[in-house]
Design a protein around this motif. Sequence first.
Motif, PDB file in Angstrom:
ATOM      1  N   LYS A 163       0.845  -1.192   0.000  1.00 54.90           N
ATOM      2  CA  LYS A 163       0.000   0.000   0.000  1.00 54.90           C
ATOM      3  C   LYS A 163       0.884   1.247   0.000  1.00 54.90           C
ATOM      4  O   LYS A 163       2.036   1.189   0.443  1.00 54.90           O
ATOM      5  CB  LYS A 163      -0.863   0.010   1.258  1.00 54.90           C
ATOM      6  CG  LYS A 163      -1.708  -1.216   1.467  1.00 54.90           C
ATOM      7  CD  LYS A 163      -2.439  -1.138   2.803  1.00 54.90           C
ATOM      8  CE  LYS A 163      -3.285  -2.362   3.057  1.00 54.90           C
ATOM      9  NZ  LYS A 163      -3.982  -2.288   4.369  1.00 54.90           N
ATOM     10  N   PRO A 164       0.348   2.385  -0.423  1.00 55.34           N
ATOM     11  CA  PRO A 164       1.134   3.621  -0.356  1.00 55.34           C
ATOM     12  C   PRO A 164       1.657   3.917   1.053  1.00 55.34           C
ATOM     13  O   PRO A 164       2.754   4.458   1.199  1.00 55.34           O
ATOM     14  CB  PRO A 164       0.139   4.676  -0.824  1.00 55.34           C
ATOM     15  CG  PRO A 164      -0.760   3.934  -1.766  1.00 55.34           C
ATOM     16  CD  PRO A 164      -0.908   2.570  -1.152  1.00 55.34           C
ATOM     17  N   ASP A 165       0.901   3.539   2.085  1.00 57.96           N
ATOM     18  CA  ASP A 165       1.346   3.775   3.462  1.00 57.96           C
ATOM     19  C   ASP A 165       2.552   2.932   3.848  1.00 57.96           C
ATOM     20  O   ASP A 165       3.164   3.184   4.896  1.00 57.96           O
ATOM     21  CB  ASP A 165       0.201   3.476   4.445  1.00 57.96           C
ATOM     22  CG  ASP A 165      -0.838   4.576   4.478  1.00 57.96           C
ATOM     23  OD1 ASP A 165      -1.909   4.368   5.077  1.00 57.96           O
ATOM     24  OD2 ASP A 165      -0.577   5.653   3.886  1.00 57.96           O
ATOM     25  N   ASP A 166       2.912   1.955   3.031  1.00 58.82           N
ATOM     26  CA  ASP A 166       4.107   1.157   3.309  1.00 58.82           C
ATOM     27  C   ASP A 166       5.372   1.848   2.820  1.00 58.82           C
ATOM     28  O   ASP A 166       6.478   1.358   3.059  1.00 58.82           O
ATOM     29  CB  ASP A 166       3.993  -0.212   2.629  1.00 58.82           C
ATOM     30  CG  ASP A 166       2.860  -1.052   3.178  1.00 58.82           C
ATOM     31  OD1 ASP A 166       2.159  -1.704   2.372  1.00 58.82           O
ATOM     32  OD2 ASP A 166       2.662  -1.057   4.415  1.00 58.82           O
ATOM     33  N   THR A 167       5.231   2.955   2.140  1.00 58.40           N
ATOM     34  CA  THR A 167       6.385   3.707   1.647  1.00 58.40           C
ATOM     35  C   THR A 167       7.257   4.166   2.807  1.00 58.40           C
ATOM     36  O   THR A 167       6.772   4.836   3.730  1.00 58.40           O
ATOM     37  CB  THR A 167       5.930   4.915   0.829  1.00 58.40           C
ATOM     38  OG1 THR A 167       5.251   4.448  -0.354  1.00 58.40           O
ATOM     39  CG2 THR A 167       7.116   5.783   0.415  1.00 58.40           C
ATOM     40  N   ALA A 168       8.526   3.777   2.779  1.00 60.37           N
ATOM     41  CA  ALA A 168       9.448   4.082   3.872  1.00 60.37           C
ATOM     42  C   ALA A 168      10.825   3.527   3.523  1.00 60.37           C
ATOM     43  O   ALA A 168      10.976   2.782   2.546  1.00 60.37           O
ATOM     44  CB  ALA A 168       8.966   3.457   5.178  1.00 60.37           C
TER      45      ALA A 168
END
Length: 117
Positions: A86-91
């Motif tokens: 998901k985009p929230d996994d970007t890190a």
Amino acid sequence: QVQLVESGGGLVQPGESLRLSCAASGISITIYAMGWFRQAPGKQRELVARITSAGSTNYADSVKGRFTISRDNAKNTVYLQMNSLKPDDTAVYYCNLNYGRTWDPNWGQGTQVTVSS
């Protein structure tokens, strides 16, 4: 001195998968728990997955059911299989050794994961 080298990150679309690797040197990881962390821009570093020396695992709620941590002691390497990204996994993703209540003070350079359409 412990050295940890993360690899396998990249740019993927939502729903796709990546497999991260963490190669350790300077120490045998066999007797240690290992963990994967991530740090998104402007946020604190968070633990997302941990695996004990015996192979027991636990995960942050945000990744449970999508991420799988594993280890290959013969290769002194830990993996993080990430599915349904998901985009929230970007890190930036990091691995580390767990010494009971503490983690090794030496962090690797991490590997960037970007999830975007």
